[in-house]
Design an enzyme around this catalytic site. Structure first.
Site, PDB file in Angstrom:
ATOM      1  N   ASN A 224      -3.848  -5.903  -5.934  1.00  0.00           N
ATOM      2  CA  ASN A 224      -3.234  -7.362  -5.845  1.00  0.00           C
ATOM      3  C   ASN A 224      -4.562  -8.270  -5.551  1.00  0.00           C
ATOM      4  O   ASN A 224      -5.717  -7.662  -5.775  1.00  0.00           O
ATOM      5  CB  ASN A 224      -2.458  -7.385  -4.471  1.00  0.00           C
ATOM      6  CG  ASN A 224      -3.126  -6.912  -3.380  1.00  0.00           C
ATOM      7  OD1 ASN A 224      -3.926  -7.531  -2.834  1.00  0.00           O
ATOM      8  ND2 ASN A 224      -2.724  -5.866  -3.028  1.00  0.00           N
TER       9      ASN A 224
ATOM     10  N   ASP B 245       2.725  -1.876  -1.638  1.00  0.00           N
ATOM     11  CA  ASP B 245       4.001  -1.301  -1.090  1.00  0.00           C
ATOM     12  C   ASP B 245       4.505  -0.328  -1.809  1.00  0.00           C
ATOM     13  O   ASP B 245       5.233   0.670  -1.232  1.00  0.00           O
ATOM     14  CB  ASP B 245       5.159  -2.354  -1.286  1.00  0.00           C
ATOM     15  CG  ASP B 245       4.829  -3.669  -0.283  1.00  0.00           C
ATOM     16  OD1 ASP B 245       4.435  -3.244   0.831  1.00  0.00           O
ATOM     17  OD2 ASP B 245       5.238  -4.621  -0.704  1.00  0.00           O
TER      18      ASP B 245
ATOM     19  N   LYS C   8      -6.904   8.949 -19.218  1.00  0.00           N
ATOM     20  CA  LYS C   8      -6.428   7.598 -19.591  1.00  0.00           C
ATOM     21  C   LYS C   8      -5.118   7.798 -20.242  1.00  0.00           C
ATOM     22  O   LYS C   8      -5.043   8.730 -21.467  1.00  0.00           O
ATOM     23  CB  LYS C   8      -7.576   7.050 -20.378  1.00  0.00           C
ATOM     24  CG  LYS C   8      -7.307   5.518 -20.608  1.00  0.00           C
ATOM     25  CD  LYS C   8      -8.351   4.937 -21.342  1.00  0.00           C
ATOM     26  CE  LYS C   8      -8.041   3.552 -21.982  1.00  0.00           C
ATOM     27  NZ  LYS C   8      -9.150   3.126 -22.917  1.00  0.00           N
TER      28      LYS C   8
ATOM     29  N   PRO D 256       3.584   4.706   2.831  1.00  0.00           N
ATOM     30  CA  PRO D 256       3.838   4.373   4.241  1.00  0.00           C
ATOM     31  C   PRO D 256       3.610   3.039   4.761  1.00  0.00           C
ATOM     32  O   PRO D 256       2.404   2.625   4.330  1.00  0.00           O
ATOM     33  CB  PRO D 256       2.851   5.445   4.782  1.00  0.00           C
ATOM     34  CG  PRO D 256       1.769   5.636   3.717  1.00  0.00           C
ATOM     35  CD  PRO D 256       2.666   5.501   2.407  1.00  0.00           C
ATOM     36  N   ASP D 257       4.016   2.691   5.824  1.00  0.00           N
ATOM     37  CA  ASP D 257       3.687   1.328   6.412  1.00  0.00           C
ATOM     38  C   ASP D 257       2.873   1.331   7.668  1.00  0.00           C
ATOM     39  O   ASP D 257       3.258   2.180   8.648  1.00  0.00           O
ATOM     40  CB  ASP D 257       5.042   0.525   6.871  1.00  0.00           C
ATOM     41  CG  ASP D 257       4.567  -1.089   7.241  1.00  0.00           C
ATOM     42  OD1 ASP D 257       3.564  -1.194   7.945  1.00  0.00           O
ATOM     43  OD2 ASP D 257       5.316  -2.115   6.629  1.00  0.00           O
ATOM     44  N   ILE D 258       1.578   1.218   7.130  1.00  0.00           N
ATOM     45  CA  ILE D 258       0.578   1.695   8.188  1.00  0.00           C
ATOM     46  C   ILE D 258       0.898   1.135   9.490  1.00  0.00           C
ATOM     47  O   ILE D 258       0.628   1.379  10.738  1.00  0.00           O
ATOM     48  CB  ILE D 258      -1.004   1.364   7.740  1.00  0.00           C
ATOM     49  CG1 ILE D 258      -1.161   1.954   6.445  1.00  0.00           C
ATOM     50  CG2 ILE D 258      -2.082   1.494   8.629  1.00  0.00           C
ATOM     51  CD1 ILE D 258      -2.248   1.425   5.484  1.00  0.00           C
TER      52      ILE D 258
ATOM     53  N   PHE E 253      -0.203  -9.507   9.363  1.00  0.00           N
ATOM     54  CA  PHE E 253      -0.393 -10.798   8.544  1.00  0.00           C
ATOM     55  C   PHE E 253       0.887 -10.768   7.546  1.00  0.00           C
ATOM     56  O   PHE E 253       0.995  -9.534   6.962  1.00  0.00           O
ATOM     57  CB  PHE E 253      -1.493 -10.884   7.670  1.00  0.00           C
ATOM     58  CG  PHE E 253      -3.006 -11.373   8.673  1.00  0.00           C
ATOM     59  CD1 PHE E 253      -3.454 -10.631   9.506  1.00  0.00           C
ATOM     60  CD2 PHE E 253      -3.395 -12.710   8.178  1.00  0.00           C
ATOM     61  CE1 PHE E 253      -4.385 -11.432  10.397  1.00  0.00           C
ATOM     62  CE2 PHE E 253      -4.423 -13.033   8.903  1.00  0.00           C
ATOM     63  CZ  PHE E 253      -4.936 -12.721   9.792  1.00  0.00           C
TER      64      PHE E 253
ATOM     65  N   LYS F  49       9.864  -9.792  10.119  1.00  0.00           N
ATOM     66  CA  LYS F  49       8.720  -8.690   9.759  1.00  0.00           C
ATOM     67  C   LYS F  49       8.195  -8.465  11.248  1.00  0.00           C
ATOM     68  O   LYS F  49       7.869  -7.350  11.592  1.00  0.00           O
ATOM     69  CB  LYS F  49       7.706  -9.162   8.943  1.00  0.00           C
ATOM     70  CG  LYS F  49       8.122  -8.892   7.574  1.00  0.00           C
ATOM     71  CD  LYS F  49       6.708  -9.260   6.644  1.00  0.00           C
ATOM     72  CE  LYS F  49       7.095  -9.167   5.404  1.00  0.00           C
ATOM     73  NZ  LYS F  49       6.469  -9.504   4.102  1.00  0.00           N
TER      74      LYS F  49
ATOM     75  N   LYS G   9       8.444  -4.675  12.827  1.00  0.00           N
ATOM     76  CA  LYS G   9       7.331  -3.894  12.959  1.00  0.00           C
ATOM     77  C   LYS G   9       6.936  -3.906  14.265  1.00  0.00           C
ATOM     78  O   LYS G   9       6.100  -3.252  14.789  1.00  0.00           O
ATOM     79  CB  LYS G   9       6.316  -4.528  12.111  1.00  0.00           C
ATOM     80  CG  LYS G   9       6.734  -4.479  10.533  1.00  0.00           C
ATOM     81  CD  LYS G   9       5.449  -4.750   9.751  1.00  0.00           C
ATOM     82  CE  LYS G   9       5.724  -4.872   8.242  1.00  0.00           C
ATOM     83  NZ  LYS G   9       4.748  -4.379   7.388  1.00  0.00           N
TER      84      LYS G   9
HETATM   85  O1  C5P Z   1       5.739  -5.954   4.978  1.00  0.00           O
HETATM   86  P1  C5P Z   1       4.634  -6.858   4.712  1.00  0.00           P
HETATM   87  O2  C5P Z   1       3.595  -5.960   3.497  1.00  0.00           O
HETATM   88  O3  C5P Z   1       4.699  -8.259   4.276  1.00  0.00           O
HETATM   89  O4  C5P Z   1       3.733  -6.739   5.969  1.00  0.00           O
HETATM   90  C1  C5P Z   1       2.526  -7.333   6.043  1.00  0.00           C
HETATM   91  C2  C5P Z   1       1.873  -6.776   7.339  1.00  0.00           C
HETATM   92  O5  C5P Z   1       1.992  -5.245   7.162  1.00  0.00           O
HETATM   93  C3  C5P Z   1       0.339  -6.772   7.049  1.00  0.00           C
HETATM   94  O6  C5P Z   1      -0.153  -6.915   8.261  1.00  0.00           O
HETATM   95  C4  C5P Z   1      -0.018  -5.543   6.413  1.00  0.00           C
HETATM   96  O7  C5P Z   1      -1.336  -5.317   6.542  1.00  0.00           O
HETATM   97  C5  C5P Z   1       1.017  -4.626   6.818  1.00  0.00           C
HETATM   98  N1  C5P Z   1       1.206  -3.491   6.223  1.00  0.00           N
HETATM   99  C6  C5P Z   1       0.782  -2.031   6.293  1.00  0.00           C
HETATM  100  N2  C5P Z   1       1.229  -1.339   5.402  1.00  0.00           N
HETATM  101  C7  C5P Z   1       2.187  -1.616   4.492  1.00  0.00           C
HETATM  102  C8  C5P Z   1       2.411  -2.614   4.118  1.00  0.00           C
HETATM  103  C9  C5P Z   1       1.949  -3.887   4.973  1.00  0.00           C
HETATM  104  O8  C5P Z   1      -0.014  -1.890   7.293  1.00  0.00           O
HETATM  105  N3  C5P Z   1       2.463  -0.361   3.491  1.00  0.00           N
END
Ligand code: C5P
Length: 405
Positions: free
Chosen positions: A216, A287, A297, A313-315, A331, A345, A349
């Protein structure tokens, strides 16, 4: 100037302010005034070219202290003025630091009073570079900056923006507010003294095949500016970063990663080694990742190509849901319904603080307008450089963190 900075007492602290030749020397005069007002004793040393931009009398009047300009014209009996001056201070700040002076420092030259003081010093040295963008980008300047960073010199700035010559780019000296914050952080222990801060920054890169991937437009600028602001506030900073083109601040630990999975592994590893007080998740984490990555390739055909993706995974959510989480800051860059999405959010979270911004305006840019969401509601940080916003954000985080503990 932010009221809180001016209220902060620096009484008993001693700073040697080195001014070199550059238009930004006029900003150094305002900095000298603010520091003096905060109780700091400011001794100014100017190079010959600095005196062509601003007169020594200006600094003398603002600081109430003598200004030194010449290695040979010592107005003291001692002929060891460079030693004396460098011994009696807690910090040396060179602002503005010209390309020429940076080159001198990197080589260890000692051919004028200020350079000699820097070589003879036994206290920390901080420099605020200020120059035209081409001079800043020049390989020699970048080499010198790297060299100084390796020598333990604290580099603050520069920032991007309109320059005195009319050009726009990187090389402008940091604003007085940001410099004050950096000096205050070093001189008085800082708002985050003794705290461990973990920051993720930049984009992630999810491979599709040997040479392609999904990423991105995140530049990493906000996360890197926050890392610098946390360092300036006295924290021990670990920066886990996706791929960026930025110079890395002199953090305590730097981990470079590509994918979200690697970023999560790095976060877990850092946290298992040392408990972190604050986690600021600035990274624009992808995501999704490709279910299968081709080791070669992928060849072009005239057939439709379907890419199968799995959620990452959502860290941040994982860290925030730990039994004893660090103070977590998220953020959210949104393209629509900013406030509604941000508030949702934050709840989902389980974050004490979420920083929202408009993705199209902020990602990749040098400036940001931020809206902070916490238990007390919404706080607007009007558009400013990411360096300034980082310092404001660190202040806000400290207030919430101290209230929570
Ligand atoms: O859900 P979204 O991506 O908008 O959330 C943003 C926040 O979650 C940011 O702080 C981003 O660093 C964190 N995030 C994360 N792991 C992911 C997606 C988002 O830590 N897979």
């Amino acid at each position: 100037m932010n009221k809180k900075y001016a209220e902060f007492s620096l009484s008993g602290k001693r700073l040697l302010l080195g001014v070199t030749g550059g238009v930004a020397a006029y900003k150094a005069a305002e900095l000298a005034r603010q520091l003096t007002q905060a109780g700091c004793s400011v001794i100014t040393v100017m190079t010959e070219s600095a005196c062509r931009f601003v007169g020594p009398i200006t600094f003398q009047s603002l600081t109430g202290q003598p200004v030194f300009t010449d290695l040979w014209k010592a107005d003291k009996a001692s002929s060891m003025m460079h030693i004396e001056l460098s011994r009696n201070v807690d910090l040396i700040l060179i602002a503005p630091a010209s390309a020429d002076f940076i080159a001198k420092l990197a080589c260890g030259l000692a051919n004028d009073l200020l350079a000699t003081i820097c070589v003879a010093r036994d206290c920390p040295l901080m420099i605020a570079p200020a120059m035209n963008r081409k001079m800043w980008e020049h390989p020699a300047t970048q080499r010198n900056i790297n060299c100084l960073q390796n020598d333990g010199v604290i580099i603050v700035g520069p920032e991007n923006g309109e320059q005195a010559c009319g050009e726009v780019g990187m090389g402008r000296m940091l604003a007085v507010e940001a410099l004050f914050f950096a000096v205050q952080g070093r001189l008085s222990g800082g708002l985050l003294q003794g705290k461990s801060v973990l920051i993720t920054a930049g984009p992630t890169y999810e491979a599709i095949d040997a040479v392609r991937g999904i990423t991105n437009i995140s530049s990493g600028k906000m996360g890197y500016a926050l890392a610098q602001a946390a360092l300036d506030a006295g924290a021990a900073v670990t920066l886990i970063t996706g791929p960026t083109c930025l110079n890395t601040p002199a953090v305590n630990q730097l981990v470079k990663v590509l994918s979200a999975r690697e970023m999560l592994d790095a976060v877990e590893k850092v946290m298992s080694r040392k408990k972190q007080d604050i986690f600021i998740s600035v990274a624009a984490v992808a995501d999704y990742h490709a279910i299968s990555v081709s080791p070669k390739k992928i060849k072009k055909t005239d057939q439709k190509l379907i890419l199968e993706l799995m959620p990452n995974p959502d860290i941040l959510a994982q860290v925030a849901h730990l039994p004893e989480p660090p103070f977590c800051v998220g953020f959210a860059a949104e393209t629509d319904n900013l406030e509604k999405n941000a508030a949702r959010k934050r709840k989902q979270k389980k974050l004490p603080l979420l920083v929202a911004n408009w993705a199209q305006e902020t990602m990749g840019s040098d400036e940001a307008a931020l809206i902070l969401f916490d238990d007390a509601g919404k706080h607007v940080l009007e558009k400013a450089s990411k360096q300034i916003q980082s310092r404001r954000l660190i202040e806000h985080i400290v207030q919430l963190y101290e209230h929570e503990r």
